[in-house]
Scaffold this motif. Structure first.
Motif, mmCIF file in Angstrom:
data_model
loop_
_atom_site.group_PDB
_atom_site.id
_atom_site.type_symbol
_atom_site.label_atom_id
_atom_site.label_comp_id
_atom_site.label_asym_id
_atom_site.label_seq_id
_atom_site.Cartn_x
_atom_site.Cartn_y
_atom_site.Cartn_z
ATOM 1 N N THR A 9 61.033 135.606 64.828
ATOM 2 C CA THR A 9 60.611 134.812 63.746
ATOM 3 C C THR A 9 59.343 133.856 64.244
ATOM 4 O O THR A 9 59.496 133.075 65.273
ATOM 5 N N SER A 34 54.838 127.025 67.486
ATOM 6 C CA SER A 34 56.228 126.810 66.864
ATOM 7 C C SER A 34 56.125 126.280 65.426
ATOM 8 O O SER A 34 55.103 126.359 64.875
ATOM 9 N N ARG A 35 56.923 125.579 65.164
ATOM 10 C CA ARG A 35 57.005 124.967 63.668
ATOM 11 C C ARG A 35 55.919 123.886 63.496
ATOM 12 O O ARG A 35 55.664 123.912 62.424
ATOM 13 N N ASN A 77 54.253 132.967 57.409
ATOM 14 C CA ASN A 77 55.744 133.130 58.078
ATOM 15 C C ASN A 77 56.572 134.032 57.064
ATOM 16 O O ASN A 77 57.614 134.603 57.447
ATOM 17 N N GLU A 104 57.360 131.581 63.310
ATOM 18 C CA GLU A 104 57.511 130.351 62.919
ATOM 19 C C GLU A 104 58.031 129.596 64.081
ATOM 20 O O GLU A 104 57.689 128.248 64.362
ATOM 21 N N THR A 105 59.019 130.269 64.753
ATOM 22 C CA THR A 105 59.918 129.315 65.829
ATOM 23 C C THR A 105 59.390 129.749 67.382
ATOM 24 O O THR A 105 59.948 129.187 68.212
#
Length: 117
Positions: free
Chosen positions: A27, A52-53, A73, A29-30
């Motif tokens: 993912t 990341s986030r 995302n 986003e992470t």
């Protein structure tokens, strides 16, 4: 983990391109997502990173103000918008991913960007 880049090509100086990196198995986003490039007979260099986030970004001095890294995302995709391209930007551009607390990078196959009149 698989990263697939696209969007490279031939562009005139001053032109623009947008590179895409579609990720599977992670993912975006992470992860720490980054773009790197390697010109002939030169070492691979970091161009841009998005972390990341938090989504914090950082750029090589040579591309600041011209390139923008971003991510979608929902599409699990990272982009590199490249404006005001110069011949010195000619290189193979690679997408890379790593977990936040790891130094191990997973690489895509690369996409060629050529800036020439």
């Amino acid at each position: 983990v698989q990263l697939v880049e696209s969007g490279g090509g031939l562009v005139q100086p001053g032109g623009s391109l947008r590179l895409s990196c579609v990720a599977s198995g992670i993912t975006v986003e992470t992860y720490v997502m980054s773009w790197h490039r390697q010109a002939p007979e030169k070492e691979r260099e970091l161009v841009a990173v998005i972390i990341s986030r938090a989504g914090n970004t950082n750029y090589a001095n040579s591309v600041k103000g011209r390139f923008t890294i971003s991510r979608d995302n929902d599409k699990n995709t990272v982009y590199l918008q490249m404006n005001s391209l110069k011949p010195d930007d000619t290189a193979v551009y690679y997408c890379a991913a790593r977990p936040l607390l790891s130094r191990t990078l997973t690489w895509g196959q690369g996409t060629q960007v050529t800036v020439s009149s």
